[in-house]
Design an enzyme around this catalytic site. Structure first.
Site, PDB file in Angstrom:
ATOM      1  N   ASP A 254      13.941 -14.590   6.280  1.00  0.00           N
ATOM      2  CA  ASP A 254      12.747 -15.213   5.627  1.00  0.00           C
ATOM      3  C   ASP A 254      13.238 -15.295   4.237  1.00  0.00           C
ATOM      4  OD1 ASP A 254       9.546 -14.294   5.962  1.00  0.00           O
ATOM      5  OD2 ASP A 254      10.252 -14.740   4.047  1.00  0.00           O
ATOM      6  N   ASP A 300       7.654 -18.920  13.515  1.00  0.00           N
ATOM      7  CA  ASP A 300       6.372 -18.662  13.227  1.00  0.00           C
ATOM      8  C   ASP A 300       6.216 -19.064  11.505  1.00  0.00           C
ATOM      9  OD1 ASP A 300       3.572 -17.882  12.988  1.00  0.00           O
ATOM     10  OD2 ASP A 300       4.155 -15.737  12.846  1.00  0.00           O
ATOM     11  N   CYS A 340      -0.138 -21.829  12.506  1.00  0.00           N
ATOM     12  CA  CYS A 340      -1.373 -21.267  11.913  1.00  0.00           C
ATOM     13  C   CYS A 340      -2.366 -22.244  11.133  1.00  0.00           C
ATOM     14  CB  CYS A 340      -1.188 -19.779  11.436  1.00  0.00           C
ATOM     15  SG  CYS A 340      -0.076 -20.107   9.907  1.00  0.00           S
TER      16      CYS A 340
HETATM   17  N1  SAH Z   1       5.985 -14.077  11.793  1.00  0.00           N
HETATM   18  C1  SAH Z   1       5.493 -13.077  10.759  1.00  0.00           C
HETATM   19  C2  SAH Z   1       4.536 -13.889   9.897  1.00  0.00           C
HETATM   20  C3  SAH Z   1       5.046 -15.154   9.061  1.00  0.00           C
HETATM   21  S1  SAH Z   1       4.175 -15.363   7.538  1.00  0.00           S
HETATM   22  C4  SAH Z   1       4.894 -11.686  11.490  1.00  0.00           C
HETATM   23  O1  SAH Z   1       4.646 -11.772  12.583  1.00  0.00           O
HETATM   24  O2  SAH Z   1       4.507 -11.078  10.646  1.00  0.00           O
HETATM   25  C5  SAH Z   1       5.209 -16.660   7.047  1.00  0.00           C
HETATM   26  C6  SAH Z   1       6.654 -16.429   6.394  1.00  0.00           C
HETATM   27  O3  SAH Z   1       7.364 -17.349   6.082  1.00  0.00           O
HETATM   28  C7  SAH Z   1       6.403 -15.626   5.179  1.00  0.00           C
HETATM   29  O4  SAH Z   1       6.887 -14.328   4.995  1.00  0.00           O
HETATM   30  C8  SAH Z   1       7.080 -16.533   4.182  1.00  0.00           C
HETATM   31  O5  SAH Z   1       7.894 -15.850   2.890  1.00  0.00           O
HETATM   32  C9  SAH Z   1       8.156 -17.086   4.902  1.00  0.00           C
HETATM   33  N2  SAH Z   1       8.608 -18.531   4.415  1.00  0.00           N
HETATM   34  C10 SAH Z   1       7.765 -19.711   3.987  1.00  0.00           C
HETATM   35  N3  SAH Z   1       8.665 -20.600   3.901  1.00  0.00           N
HETATM   36  C11 SAH Z   1       9.919 -20.626   4.415  1.00  0.00           C
HETATM   37  C12 SAH Z   1      11.228 -20.949   4.669  1.00  0.00           C
HETATM   38  N4  SAH Z   1      11.255 -22.322   4.164  1.00  0.00           N
HETATM   39  N5  SAH Z   1      12.330 -20.289   5.057  1.00  0.00           N
HETATM   40  C13 SAH Z   1      12.194 -18.904   5.306  1.00  0.00           C
HETATM   41  N6  SAH Z   1      10.896 -18.271   5.204  1.00  0.00           N
HETATM   42  C14 SAH Z   1       9.967 -19.184   4.742  1.00  0.00           C
END
Ligand code: SAH
Length: 396
Positions: A254, A300, A340
């Site tokens: 993340d 995700d 989503c």
């Molecule tokens: N799969 C998670 C929810 C994902 S929410 C669960 O089950 O709880 C989306 C996440 O993507 C966020 O935490 C955000 O910090 C991260 N994010 C957004 N853009 C990103 C990128 N380019 N690389 C890595 N993480 C990213």
């Protein structure tokens, strides 16, 4: 009836008669009385027939309906208690409110529970409220009272509306406890028996992505013995399930450092952290630089499109991400891939994933089509409430 009245143009009453909960500003002929942002208004057809009551806001969606028909109930204390009790009973029937195997669930999913603009998530004995409209923001005192009447043993209500209510409607809004407290302490909840530390005060949304509960359970069936990559892991929901199901190793990625801290804390709660590694990095660059092959990859990402105008670019983004994911899967491995974005339909998403498999040059089969769980219900009259879609692919 309220003294504030919104009268529709001729022919614009059909969607309300079908109980669609939104009145668009273009459908309105006339405003009478105190029609101000956040107030309760009565909506009537051009002939004066009462169609229902709702919260007014000056914007594209001008009224979010709370009740329909000539006998529509005004949102008083009894109204809130009835709506929240109805929502609670549904979750009770789903087995979410009981014994502690799962004590984190969504109590109200806005339109899906007849309360447009209101999200309430429950974490053990605390409810976290997010108002997405001025009307819901103003109704918080009544909502808080109803919550205490409906949820046995509720000890605290945290209001996180400052991040979601339109800023103009609530200048100076601040997050904070509406009832009870608990600042500064760690809160551990359970989802299908898996412990998770949740931080609703500083975390994203209400603190945890409750909507992936069923999909995490499905992943647990496939995780034993596999090398798992969980991208966009946030608090590591999929990672913890994979670890506890017996994955050979789990890598979590993340871009948020705070998310990686929470993922590491949650991996430690499983006692299997020796099989886990977490990386605070951009997913695209992580995948580009990694030589690993994984047997199971979770993609995700956050919503790539928040509006229709961004849909094309979002589809290109899903294609690029999924192509990168598919390339990194060992032959015979599995891809759990999600979107989503509400404006990207399941068909469009599947098209983007298809294009990705073609680009990666890997044949793939669909094993499962996934969606949001039952505590995120979709009103049949408001199909827009469906937003989460996912595919499980077996990649050759
Ligand atoms: N799969 C998670 C929810 C994902 S929410 C669960 O089950 O709880 C989306 C996440 O993507 C966020 O935490 C955000 O910090 C991260 N994010 C957004 N853009 C990103 C990128 N380019 N690389 C890595 N993480 C990213």
């Amino acid at each position: 009836m309220t003294s504030a009245i919104v009268t529709l143009k001729p022919g614009k009453d059909q969607s309300l008669r079908r109980r669609h909960p939104w009145v668009f500003s273009g459908a309105i002929a006339r405003l009478q009385g105190e029609v101000v942002e956040g107030e309760v208004v009565t909506v009537q057809a051009s002939n004066g027939e009462v169609l229902g009551v709702g919260h007014y806001a000056p914007g594209s969606i001008a009224v979010r309906m709370l009740d329909f028909g000539a006998g529509a109930q005004l949102p008083d204390a009894a109204f809130w208690e009835a709506r929240l009790r109805n929502a609670y009973q549904l979750r009770q029937g789903l087995g979410l409110t009981g014994t502690g195997n799962t004590n984190v669930y969504r109590l109200t999913h806005a339109e899906g529970d007849g309360v447009p603009g209101l999200i309430i998530d429950v974490y053990g004995d605390t409810a976290v409220v997010q108002a997405h409209s001025a009307g819901m923001y103003k109704a918080r005192p009544l909502i808080a009272e109803a919550l205490q009447a409906v949820i046995p043993g509720l000890r605290a209500i945290y209001d996180k509306s400052a991040e979601t209510v339109p800023a103009k409607a609530a200048p100076g809004a601040q997050n904070g406890y509406l009832f009870g407290g608990g600042s500064g302490q760690e809160h551990v909840v359970h989802e299908n028996g898996h412990p998770f530390a949740v931080d609703w005060e500083t975390g994203q949304k209400t603190g945890f992505f409750i909507d992936q509960r069923d999909n995490r359970s499905l992943l647990a069936r496939y995780a034993p013995g596999r090398r798992v990559l969980n991208t966009f892991c946030y608090t590591g929901g999929f990672s913890s399930y994979a670890l506890q199901a017996g994955a050979e190793l789990v890598h979590s990625v993340d871009s948020s450092k705070r998310a990686i801290e929470l993922t590491e804390r949650n991996a430690a709660l499983t006692g299997l952290e020796s099989k886990h590694a977490a990386y605070a990095e951009d997913v695209f660059s992580f995948m580009k630089n990694s030589q690993e092959q994984y047997d199971l990859i979770v993609l995700d990402p956050p919503a790539f499109a928040k509006h229709l105008s961004a849909r094309h670019n979002a589809l290109m983004g899903y294609k690029r991400l999924n192509a990168a994911g598919i390339r990194q899967i060992a032959p015979g491995g599995l891809l759990f891939t999600f979107s989503c974005s509400q404006v990207v339909s399941a068909e469009l998403f599947e098209g983007a994933v298809l294009a990705a498999a073609i680009e990666a040059g890997r044949p793939a089969r669909i094993l499962h089509r996934l969606t949001q769980p039952a505590d995120h219900p979709v009103s049949l009259f408001h199909p827009e409430g469906e937003y989460l879609k996912g595919l499980v692919l077996a990649v050759e």
